[in-house]
Design a protein around this motif. Structure first.
Motif, PDB file in Angstrom:
ATOM      1  N   UNK A   1       0.811  -1.228   0.000  1.00  0.00           N
ATOM      2  CA  UNK A   1       0.000   0.000   0.000  1.00  0.00           C
ATOM      3  C   UNK A   1       0.838   1.270   0.000  1.00  0.00           C
ATOM      4  N   UNK A   2       2.048   1.222   0.573  1.00  0.00           N
ATOM      5  CA  UNK A   2       2.900   2.407   0.579  1.00  0.00           C
ATOM      6  C   UNK A   2       3.780   2.482  -0.655  1.00  0.00           C
TER       7      UNK A   2
ATOM      8  N   UNK B   1      -3.239   9.034   2.798  1.00  0.00           N
ATOM      9  CA  UNK B   1      -3.967   9.791   3.814  1.00  0.00           C
ATOM     10  C   UNK B   1      -3.286  11.108   4.173  1.00  0.00           C
ATOM     11  N   UNK B   2      -1.963  11.194   3.960  1.00  0.00           N
ATOM     12  CA  UNK B   2      -1.264  12.422   4.344  1.00  0.00           C
ATOM     13  C   UNK B   2      -1.617  13.598   3.437  1.00  0.00           C
TER      14      UNK B   2
ATOM     15  N   UNK C   1      -4.694  14.096   2.317  1.00  0.00           N
ATOM     16  CA  UNK C   1      -6.131  14.373   2.387  1.00  0.00           C
ATOM     17  C   UNK C   1      -6.474  15.582   3.240  1.00  0.00           C
ATOM     18  N   UNK C   2      -5.791  15.729   4.362  1.00  0.00           N
ATOM     19  CA  UNK C   2      -6.138  16.845   5.247  1.00  0.00           C
ATOM     20  C   UNK C   2      -5.102  17.933   5.079  1.00  0.00           C
TER      21      UNK C   2
ATOM     22  N   UNK D   1       2.753   2.002  10.245  1.00  0.00           N
ATOM     23  CA  UNK D   1       2.525   2.066   8.802  1.00  0.00           C
ATOM     24  C   UNK D   1       1.748   3.339   8.460  1.00  0.00           C
ATOM     25  N   UNK D   2       2.348   4.246   7.648  1.00  0.00           N
ATOM     26  CA  UNK D   2       1.712   5.549   7.421  1.00  0.00           C
ATOM     27  C   UNK D   2       0.359   5.492   6.708  1.00  0.00           C
ATOM     28  N   UNK D   3       0.078   4.394   6.005  1.00  0.00           N
ATOM     29  CA  UNK D   3      -1.159   4.387   5.223  1.00  0.00           C
ATOM     30  C   UNK D   3      -2.274   3.601   5.895  1.00  0.00           C
TER      31      UNK D   3
ATOM     32  N   UNK E   1      -4.712   8.319  11.641  1.00  0.00           N
ATOM     33  CA  UNK E   1      -3.515   7.833  10.963  1.00  0.00           C
ATOM     34  C   UNK E   1      -2.287   8.283  11.755  1.00  0.00           C
TER      35      UNK E   1
ATOM     36  N   UNK F   1       0.369   9.943  11.101  1.00  0.00           N
ATOM     37  CA  UNK F   1       0.889  11.300  10.947  1.00  0.00           C
ATOM     38  C   UNK F   1       0.081  12.338  11.717  1.00  0.00           C
TER      39      UNK F   1
END
Lengths: 336, 282
Positions: A255-256, A331-332, A334-335, B100-102, B147, B149
């Motif tokens: 996923x990453x 996700x990083x 998105x906001x 895991x960042x995601x 998440x 972060x």
């Protein structure tokens, strides 16, 4: 709020891009040698005939004047009439588009499946002979362009071992019940799998020829990011929790690692659509690309313009789609 | 009895020099053993060898790692993985890279309970919620949906600690769990690990270079130099009278907050030369 701003900005830049494409194409095809009127008249036509026909198509006007007439038509949804086929350009182009889209998407899916499988296998068996073998195969796939792969595939699977069709989109003798031009999609929806098989048999080799170089690019880049990700702490942590190597690669690393590959796939997909022009010709596949080549040979100016504009719309659309997918997966982003 | 017993373990870089030399140490059920030494002394390597996450370039040349009476090194890899996964856990060094960042915090805690230990999703989620409370995270329901972060380093380390204790492991390897944190947070995290260790009765292998940490948390201590255990003592005995000249010098080198003007006392050259010779010949 930020998302809306980005979206508006994208729409504006897209409009400017399309205008630029339209201007360049319009002027270039009128400046290069060759003229559609000469293609239409028999040898020995009088100067008067030529002048009359030129006036009918409006080609006697100055180029900026022509552009203005054509441009206003386009804004109203009228792309003009094909000189050789005597039909509205929009109708012709939209009639051929589904064939090309089906071929490109099939090629993309094949490239992702082949490239993804190669990357995952190469990562699982990294630093073994299998990884070395995959690297060599990918190097070969990359260093040969798609149309040469097309010729190789025709030779091997069309001539030496004739298991697949090498010409056309569908066997001409078949009765087609389709109401749309998305033959493959419609045959699947209608559960007419006999037709789906025939269509796939025609599409498989051209799609594979388009897919091979892209699969190699996807395979290489994804494997590289996967291998880098495999050293990260959260992957190590998952190993201590009892996950198998395969599961760690699939659910922790992939996923990453997939993000950089995704961006590249977007860019490369537009190249792949460009590649359909020559591949469709090679396999006599009745798509947009094949039509584009005919249009250029016949100097069918309105048709060339229509096809190029449509390709440009597809390219920008794909890029926008990639950006949106990227935001959805990361996700990083998105906001904020 | 010992839950973990490392016997005569030696390891080296493939085609290179030794990393661990004939290392033996025991961790009893519910006991905390500190593992100290300079950078590169091999203290993290021991923890990694136990958990089966040694880098590919490192190979174990001899010895045994007995976990609950079973030699891990004699097990087939798949069985070893499951055995370690079910009975051990790791508190990693850097909380910023260990999540895991995601993926959302919740699934990062619950997944292994469901996938590896066969819990129901609901039971795992209830457990995660309870544990976040235990590591003093306010609004645990919200944090589970966030998440990595979105959280601070201290928060993330609390989550990793909660995750380590989630399956009630018999042994936790804490690999310098406070090194990457802000000094003000270090103390809280240390207290938290100590409190959870006592409450759950978990054996702990605590890798650190900080003797101050050892004095607060550990009962036993192994001092490593160049991959060799030069001293194995009870912590109380060590601080009263270290057995080995190198560990005595190491203890003297610890900065004293009560006397900041004394400055740093490096380990004397002579002591280093002596311990080098001992390691090389022993």
């Amino acid at each position: 709020m930020a998302l809306l701003q980005t979206l508006i900005l994208r729409v504006i830049t897209t409009a400017v891009t399309l205008l630029g494409v339209a201007v360049i194409v319009f002027f270039v095809i009128r400046v290069v040698p060759g003229n559609p009127i000469a293609m239409m008249l028999p040898p020995g036509a009088t100067a008067e005939d030529i002048a009359n026909l030129t006036a009918i198509y409006g080609l006697d006007k100055s180029i900026p004047q022509q552009f203005f007439i054509w441009g206003t038509g386009v804004l109203g949804g009228d792309f003009g009439t094909s000189i050789t086929l005597k039909q509205p350009v929009l109708e012709l182009v939209l009639g051929r588009l589904p064939a090309t889209l089906e071929l490109s998407v099939l090629a993309l899916v094949m490239a992702i499946v082949i490239g993804g499988a190669a990357a995952l296998t190469g990562t699982r068996l990294r630093e073994t002979r299998v990884e070395g073998g995959i690297d060599v195969a990918q190097g070969m796939a990359l260093s040969v362009p798609d149309f040469l792969w097309g010729l190789v595939l025709i030779l091997v699977f069309g001539v030496l071992v004739p298991v697949f069709q090498i010409s056309g989109r569908v066997t001409p003798s078949l009765q087609l019940p389709f109401v749309s031009d998305f033959y493959l999609v419609e045959s699947l929806l209608r559960l007419r799998f006999d037709l789906s098989l025939d269509l796939l048999s025609h599409m498989l080799l051209p799609a594979l020829a388009l897919a091979i170089p892209l699969a190699a690019i996807i395979g290489q880049l994804l494997k590289q990011s996967l291998k880098e990700t495999m050293h990260l702490d959260y992957v190590t942590l998952a190993r201590t929790q009892g996950y198998s190597e395969a599961k760690v690669i699939w659910s922790q690393a992939l996923p990453n690692a997939i993000l950089p590959t995704l961006t590249l796939v977007g860019v490369q997909f537009t190249f792949l659509i460009g590649g359909t022009v020559i591949i469709e010709r090679l396999f006599s596949y009745e798509g947009l690309g094949n039509m584009a080549i005919d249009a250029v040979i016949n100097r069918d100016l309105p048709l060339i313009q229509g096809i190029v504009i449509l390709f440009a719309v597809i390219f920008t659309g794909v890029n926008l789609l990639v950006d949106l997918t990227y935001a959805a997966l990361n996700p990083r982003l998105r906001h904020g | 009895m010992s839950f973990l017993s490392v016997r005569n373990l030696s390891a080296r870089v493939k085609g290179g020099g030794p990393l661990l030399r004939d290392v033996s140490l025991d961790v009893a059920v519910g006991e905390v053993r500190g593992l100290v030494g300079e950078s590169g002394a091999g203290k993290s390597m021991i923890g990694k060898a136990v958990l089966g996450i040694l880098p590919k370039a490192v190979e174990i040349t001899s010895g045994q790692i007995m976990l609950d009476g079973v030699d891990l090194l004699a097990l087939p890899p798949a069985q070893r993985r499951i055995k370690v996964g079910a009975t051990c856990a790791l508190i990693p060094q850097d909380p910023l890279t260990a999540l895991n960042p995601s993926r959302r915090i919740g699934v990062q805690i619950t997944d292994r309970l469901v996938d590896i230990l066969g819990w129901t999703r609901q039971r795992a989620e209830e457990r995660a919620l309870a544990l976040l409370g235990e590591v003093q995270i306010t609004e645990p329901t919200r944090v589970l949906r966030q998440y990595p972060h979105e959280l601070s380093g201290g928060m993330r380390q609390r989550i990793l600690i909660a995750s380590a204790f989630a399956a009630e492991p018999k042994l936790i390897v804490a690999d310098e769990p406070t090194t990457a944190l802000d000094v003000t947070v270090q103390k809280q995290i240390l207290k938290l690990i100590a409190a959870l260790q006592v409450r759950h009765g978990t054996a702990l292998l605590f890798v650190t270079h900080d003797l101050g940490v050892v004095s607060k948390v550990c009962q036993k201590l192994s001092v490593l130099y160049a991959g060799k255990v030069v001293e194995d003592s009870a912590v109380a005995d060590f601080f009263r009278a270290p057995k080995h000249p190198y560990s005595a010098a190491l203890l003297a080198a610890t900065p004293k907050y009560t006397d900041p003007l004394a400055g740093l006392q490096p380990v004397p050259e002579a002591v280093i030369a002596a311990v080098r010779a001992e390691v090389a010949h022993g």
